[in-house]
Each structure stands twice: as structure tokens, then as C-alpha cells.
Design a protein around this motif. Structure first.
Motif, PDB file in Angstrom:
ATOM      1  N   ASN A   1      43.420  50.066  33.814  1.00  0.00           N
ATOM      2  CA  ASN A   1      43.390  50.390  35.249  1.00  0.00           C
ATOM      3  C   ASN A   1      44.769  50.346  35.888  1.00  0.00           C
ATOM      4  O   ASN A   1      45.018  51.062  36.863  1.00  0.00           O
ATOM      5  N   VAL A   2      45.661  49.498  35.353  1.00  0.00           N
ATOM      6  CA  VAL A   2      46.965  49.298  35.980  1.00  0.00           C
ATOM      7  C   VAL A   2      48.103  49.850  35.124  1.00  0.00           C
ATOM      8  O   VAL A   2      48.835  50.743  35.540  1.00  0.00           O
ATOM      9  N   VAL A   3      48.261  49.325  33.918  1.00  0.00           N
ATOM     10  CA  VAL A   3      49.452  49.652  33.130  1.00  0.00           C
ATOM     11  C   VAL A   3      49.479  51.126  32.732  1.00  0.00           C
ATOM     12  O   VAL A   3      50.504  51.803  32.870  1.00  0.00           O
ATOM     13  N   GLY A   4      48.362  51.652  32.243  1.00  0.00           N
ATOM     14  CA  GLY A   4      48.319  53.046  31.847  1.00  0.00           C
ATOM     15  C   GLY A   4      48.654  53.979  32.998  1.00  0.00           C
ATOM     16  O   GLY A   4      49.421  54.935  32.851  1.00  0.00           O
ATOM     17  N   HIS A   5      48.095  53.686  34.164  1.00  0.00           N
ATOM     18  CA  HIS A   5      48.365  54.522  35.333  1.00  0.00           C
ATOM     19  C   HIS A   5      49.797  54.340  35.835  1.00  0.00           C
ATOM     20  O   HIS A   5      50.403  55.300  36.344  1.00  0.00           O
ATOM     21  N   PHE A   6      50.337  53.151  35.696  1.00  0.00           N
ATOM     22  CA  PHE A   6      51.723  52.946  36.116  1.00  0.00           C
ATOM     23  C   PHE A   6      52.674  53.807  35.291  1.00  0.00           C
ATOM     24  O   PHE A   6      53.598  54.427  35.831  1.00  0.00           O
ATOM     25  N   VAL A   7      52.444  53.852  33.988  1.00  0.00           N
ATOM     26  CA  VAL A   7      53.291  54.687  33.127  1.00  0.00           C
ATOM     27  C   VAL A   7      53.144  56.155  33.514  1.00  0.00           C
ATOM     28  O   VAL A   7      54.132  56.891  33.618  1.00  0.00           O
ATOM     29  N   MET A   8      51.932  56.596  33.772  1.00  0.00           N
ATOM     30  CA  MET A   8      51.731  57.964  34.229  1.00  0.00           C
ATOM     31  C   MET A   8      52.502  58.220  35.517  1.00  0.00           C
ATOM     32  O   MET A   8      53.154  59.262  35.674  1.00  0.00           O
ATOM     33  N   ASN A   9      52.405  57.285  36.451  1.00  0.00           N
ATOM     34  CA  ASN A   9      53.083  57.439  37.735  1.00  0.00           C
ATOM     35  C   ASN A   9      54.591  57.595  37.558  1.00  0.00           C
ATOM     36  O   ASN A   9      55.226  58.455  38.180  1.00  0.00           O
ATOM     37  N   LYS A  10      55.174  56.768  36.699  1.00  0.00           N
ATOM     38  CA  LYS A  10      56.613  56.852  36.453  1.00  0.00           C
ATOM     39  C   LYS A  10      56.997  58.217  35.874  1.00  0.00           C
ATOM     40  O   LYS A  10      57.994  58.821  36.289  1.00  0.00           O
ATOM     41  N   LEU A  11      56.211  58.701  34.939  1.00  0.00           N
ATOM     42  CA  LEU A  11      56.529  59.965  34.284  1.00  0.00           C
ATOM     43  C   LEU A  11      56.291  61.168  35.193  1.00  0.00           C
ATOM     44  O   LEU A  11      56.951  62.198  35.055  1.00  0.00           O
ATOM     45  N   LEU A  12      55.354  61.043  36.124  1.00  0.00           N
ATOM     46  CA  LEU A  12      55.020  62.154  37.013  1.00  0.00           C
ATOM     47  C   LEU A  12      55.866  62.190  38.283  1.00  0.00           C
ATOM     48  O   LEU A  12      55.863  63.208  38.993  1.00  0.00           O
ATOM     49  N   MET A  13      56.571  61.112  38.581  1.00  0.00           N
ATOM     50  CA  MET A  13      57.283  61.059  39.855  1.00  0.00           C
ATOM     51  C   MET A  13      58.293  62.192  40.044  1.00  0.00           C
ATOM     52  O   MET A  13      58.379  62.756  41.152  1.00  0.00           O
ATOM     53  N   PRO A  14      59.057  62.596  39.026  1.00  0.00           N
ATOM     54  CA  PRO A  14      59.992  63.714  39.251  1.00  0.00           C
ATOM     55  C   PRO A  14      59.304  64.993  39.726  1.00  0.00           C
ATOM     56  O   PRO A  14      59.791  65.670  40.633  1.00  0.00           O
ATOM     57  N   ILE A  15      58.160  65.355  39.134  1.00  0.00           N
ATOM     58  CA  ILE A  15      57.483  66.577  39.537  1.00  0.00           C
ATOM     59  C   ILE A  15      56.853  66.421  40.920  1.00  0.00           C
ATOM     60  O   ILE A  15      56.787  67.377  41.712  1.00  0.00           O
ATOM     61  N   LEU A  16      56.405  65.220  41.254  1.00  0.00           N
ATOM     62  CA  LEU A  16      55.870  64.971  42.589  1.00  0.00           C
ATOM     63  C   LEU A  16      56.965  65.108  43.645  1.00  0.00           C
ATOM     64  O   LEU A  16      56.751  65.692  44.719  1.00  0.00           O
ATOM     65  N   LEU A  17      58.136  64.584  43.353  1.00  0.00           N
ATOM     66  CA  LEU A  17      59.260  64.687  44.285  1.00  0.00           C
ATOM     67  C   LEU A  17      59.683  66.144  44.478  1.00  0.00           C
ATOM     68  O   LEU A  17      59.997  66.577  45.596  1.00  0.00           O
ATOM     69  N   THR A  18      59.675  66.904  43.407  1.00  0.00           N
ATOM     70  CA  THR A  18      59.997  68.324  43.501  1.00  0.00           C
ATOM     71  C   THR A  18      58.981  69.052  44.380  1.00  0.00           C
ATOM     72  O   THR A  18      59.331  69.880  45.230  1.00  0.00           O
ATOM     73  N   THR A  19      57.703  68.731  44.179  1.00  0.00           N
ATOM     74  CA  THR A  19      56.644  69.371  44.957  1.00  0.00           C
ATOM     75  C   THR A  19      56.749  69.021  46.427  1.00  0.00           C
ATOM     76  O   THR A  19      56.529  69.873  47.302  1.00  0.00           O
ATOM     77  N   ALA A  20      57.098  67.763  46.729  1.00  0.00           N
ATOM     78  CA  ALA A  20      57.199  67.323  48.124  1.00  0.00           C
ATOM     79  C   ALA A  20      58.270  68.089  48.893  1.00  0.00           C
ATOM     80  O   ALA A  20      58.209  68.190  50.120  1.00  0.00           O
ATOM     81  N   GLN A  21      59.227  68.639  48.187  1.00  0.00           N
ATOM     82  CA  GLN A  21      60.296  69.402  48.842  1.00  0.00           C
ATOM     83  C   GLN A  21      59.821  70.758  49.345  1.00  0.00           C
ATOM     84  O   GLN A  21      60.430  71.344  50.245  1.00  0.00           O
ATOM     85  N   VAL A  22      58.724  71.258  48.795  1.00  0.00           N
ATOM     86  CA  VAL A  22      58.252  72.594  49.174  1.00  0.00           C
ATOM     87  C   VAL A  22      56.850  72.586  49.778  1.00  0.00           C
ATOM     88  O   VAL A  22      56.422  73.588  50.363  1.00  0.00           O
ATOM     89  N   ALA A  23      56.134  71.484  49.657  1.00  0.00           N
ATOM     90  CA  ALA A  23      54.764  71.391  50.159  1.00  0.00           C
ATOM     91  C   ALA A  23      54.756  70.921  51.617  1.00  0.00           C
ATOM     92  O   ALA A  23      55.730  70.328  52.093  1.00  0.00           O
ATOM     93  N   PRO A  24      53.668  71.160  52.343  1.00  0.00           N
ATOM     94  CA  PRO A  24      53.567  70.655  53.716  1.00  0.00           C
ATOM     95  C   PRO A  24      53.754  69.145  53.767  1.00  0.00           C
ATOM     96  O   PRO A  24      53.331  68.415  52.865  1.00  0.00           O
ATOM     97  N   LYS A  25      54.368  68.664  54.819  1.00  0.00           N
ATOM     98  CA  LYS A  25      54.673  67.242  54.965  1.00  0.00           C
ATOM     99  C   LYS A  25      53.399  66.404  54.880  1.00  0.00           C
ATOM    100  O   LYS A  25      52.393  66.703  55.509  1.00  0.00           O
ATOM    101  N   GLY A  26      53.465  65.349  54.070  1.00  0.00           N
ATOM    102  CA  GLY A  26      52.343  64.426  53.946  1.00  0.00           C
ATOM    103  C   GLY A  26      51.237  64.875  53.018  1.00  0.00           C
ATOM    104  O   GLY A  26      50.215  64.184  52.899  1.00  0.00           O
ATOM    105  N   SER A  27      51.435  66.011  52.327  1.00  0.00           N
ATOM    106  CA  SER A  27      50.348  66.540  51.499  1.00  0.00           C
ATOM    107  C   SER A  27      50.435  66.132  50.042  1.00  0.00           C
ATOM    108  O   SER A  27      49.450  66.240  49.306  1.00  0.00           O
ATOM    109  N   VAL A  28      51.600  65.675  49.581  1.00  0.00           N
ATOM    110  CA  VAL A  28      51.754  65.271  48.180  1.00  0.00           C
ATOM    111  C   VAL A  28      51.412  63.782  48.077  1.00  0.00           C
ATOM    112  O   VAL A  28      52.079  62.935  48.669  1.00  0.00           O
ATOM    113  N   ARG A  29      50.381  63.489  47.307  1.00  0.00           N
ATOM    114  CA  ARG A  29      49.832  62.130  47.329  1.00  0.00           C
ATOM    115  C   ARG A  29      49.577  61.590  45.922  1.00  0.00           C
ATOM    116  O   ARG A  29      49.269  62.336  44.989  1.00  0.00           O
TER     117      ARG A  29
END
Length: 331
Positions: A138-166
């Protein structure tokens, strides 16, 4: 967290946000862990029906293919796409290649739901890396996913409507009702240090509550770390639902109790839908906790105080960073 809120989480009012409130999601990309059954399956079906591109995770190719076939059959007019990623959150060696596969296919990710989880596991159960199984999954597996996905989430937040990338962390009211008093976490009993000869001294449900407190803290800490870059962190209690989480329950009393308080999983999917799309969530309340079937709620007072005054979110984040560094760096 009041008694009134606790009772309302068992018997919530009617939902105010449903699939009818969703706009067309064509061109959007979403990822749901544990999307082959229960809430995740229903959420994936809802997003796909709105023409989204949806990734679900599955423990096997067979279950992923079966879920996708069933979803497509239920929404034959959709112009969306469905794909699956094979991983076991209880084994970090399967998480990394699955996320790498996703990143090789996509350049955007609009929201991820960390929906998968285990509960009431047999005493002494551990993950592949030696964690108490509920914590590891519930915690560790998802934390690793979160770390690996953060770059693509940050990229998306630059072009997506404000507050929509979650990033949506599915917790439960178990964070309040079952976790250790104080910070919600026993800091001496969350790592691999007890894996050798560990027998689950606290009991399965206490460890479950601790994992759900971990989800809440990570959502709040993510909001603190990435809010300025327009990433929204949300945690939630989906509700008390008839899902596979109860598969380890075998007592007649437990099953009778569950029959009185458990709701159809479609309602839990509405809670997750609200967390992912409601305009009531944004930069002003980043890190918010959502209760069934889509309402802003409060977390347990001592857990909240620990986050704000004792830095428990930062502490947990840094512990997990250190423990999972080898998996993130080699990805």
C-alpha cells in the motif's frame, strides 16, 4: 476528526459528483493501480467511456486482458484506449519495469490513482523486499511508482489546466480508526528491520491502519513538495465497500458485520472520481482528504498535528527515499 464524520463515512449522503459531470476525456492519459476488479475496474470503465486513454495495473497478463475485454464490451462506442501493465506492488522488482514500460509509451499523464491495496493479510505476511505486506504494497510500492512518474506528471502540469494534474492516494478511515496513536505510524516498526523472524506483533489491522496513515501523509507531503509546480496531492477514504479487500475475512461475525455496512463498489469509484476531477480540489487545498462519496473531510487530529508540527510527512518521505533508492536510480 469528529464522531459525526466517522458515522457519515459509514453511511454517506448521496453523491453530488458522478460520471455525468465529466467532460469528454479524449486525448487525456490516466493510470490506475489495481484496475482489474472492484473500484479500480469501475473507475477505468468510467474514464474509458469518456474516451480517455487508460492504463490499469494487473498481477498477470491474463487478468489484465480479461479486464480490458470486459471494459471494452461495456463501452463499445468509446473512442478511448485501454492498456495494462503487469506488476505486483509487493515486489519492487516488478514495479520498476512496469513503470518504465508506461514511460516508453507516453509523454503525458494527467492523473494517477494509487488505488490498489491489500488488507487483513495473514499474520506475519511480508513483501518480496521484507516489509510487512500491507506496508510494502500500500505504501512502498506506490511510493516507488510516484518517484518514477513524477517527471512525466511535472511535464503534463506545464500544459494541462491548472489544478488538473493529480496524484490520488487511496487511504481509508482505517488511518483514523486503526493506526497507532500519535503520528499514525510506529517509526520503529515500518522498515525491513523486523523481517527476519518477524511475526506481526501488532496484528494485521493495526498494520493496515498504519499503511493507510502512510498514504495520507504521502499525499500531504507531495502537495507540499510539488504544489508550486501545480501537482495536486489527494488522499481519500473510498467508503466501506464490497471488494476483494475482504477476501481474507473468514469469520461468520465479520461477514455479518460486512453485510450491514458495506456498499456497492460503484460508490467508491465515485469518491475516486471526485478526487480526480472535482473543482472543489485545487491549489488552495492541496493535500486534501476526501470522504465518501465525494466530500472534503478531515484526518485524525494527532496525525495532522504530526505532519504540521513534527514533520512526519517529510520524515516518512525521506525514509522511503533512502530505502528504495536502488530501485529508483536503476530505473
Amino acid at each position: 476528526m469528529s464522531l459525526r464524520q466517522t458515522l457519515s463515512e459509514f453511511y454517506p449522503p448521496k453523491p453530488t459528483f458522478t460520471d455525468k459531470d465529466l467532460e469528454d476525456l479524449g486525448g487525456k492519459v490516466y493510470l490506475i493501480t489495481g484496475g482489474t476488479s472492484g473500484i479500480g475496474f469501475i473507475l477505468a470503465k468510467t474514464l474509458y467511456s469518456k474516451n480517455a486513454k487508460v492504463y490499469i495495473t494487473s498481477r498477470s497478463a491474463a487478468s489484465g486482458e480479461k479486464a480490458i475485454s470486459e471494459i471494452k464490451e461495456s463501452a463499445a462506442s468509446s473512442h478511448g484506449e485501454l492498456r495494462y501493465l503487469v506488476m505486483d506492488l509487493g515486489d519492487l522488482q516488478t514495479v520498476v519495469p512496469a513503470v518504465k514500460s508506461f514511460l516508453a509509451q507516453e509523454t503525458l499523464l494527467h492523473t494517477v490513482w494509487f488505488n490498489a491495496g491489500v488488507m487483513k493479510v495473514p499474520s506475519g505476511s511480508i513483501s518480496k523486499q521484507g516489509y510487512e505486506l500491507q506496508w510494502g504494497t500500500n505504501v512502498v510500492g506506490h511510493f516507488v511508482m510516484n518517484k518514477l512518474l513524477m517527471p512525466i506528471l511535472l511535464t503534463t502540469a506545464q500544459v494541462a489546466p491548472k489544478g488538473s494534474v493529480r496524484v490520488v492516494w487511496v487511504s481509508s478511515d482505517g488511518h483514523s480508526l486503526l493506526s497507532p496513536k500519535g503520528d499514525g505510524i510506529d517509526w520503529e516498526d515500518i522498515t525491513t528491520r523486523k523481517s527476519e523472524g518477524w511475526k506481526g506483533e501488532k496484528g494485521s489491522m493495526t498494520y493496515y491502519g498504519q499503511s493507510k496513515a502512510g498514504n495520507v501523509l504521502l499525499a500531504m507531503e507531495l502537495a507540499k513538495r510539488y504544489g508550486n509546480e501545480d501537482i495536486i496531492g489527494v488522499s481519500l477514504n473510498p467508503g466501506h465497500l464490497k471488494t476483494n479487500l475482504q477476501r481474507h475475512s473468514n469469520s461468520a461475525l465479520a461477514k455479518r458485520f460486512e453485510g450491514l455496512v458495506l456498499h456497492d463498489p460503484s460508490f467508491g469509484a465515485l469518491t475516486e472520481l471526485y478526487a480526480g476531477f472535482s473543482d472543489a480540489i485545487g491549489t488552495d487545498n492541496n493535500g486534501v482528504y476526501i470522504i465518501p462519496w465525494g466530500r472534503v473531510g478531515k484526518i485524525r487530529q494527532d496525525i495532522e498535528a504530526g505532519f504540521h508540527h513534527r514533520g512526519t510527512g517529510k520524515k516518512l518521505w525521506e525514509i522511503l527515499e533512502k530505502e528504495t533508492e536502488e530501485y529508483v536510480l536503476t530505473a
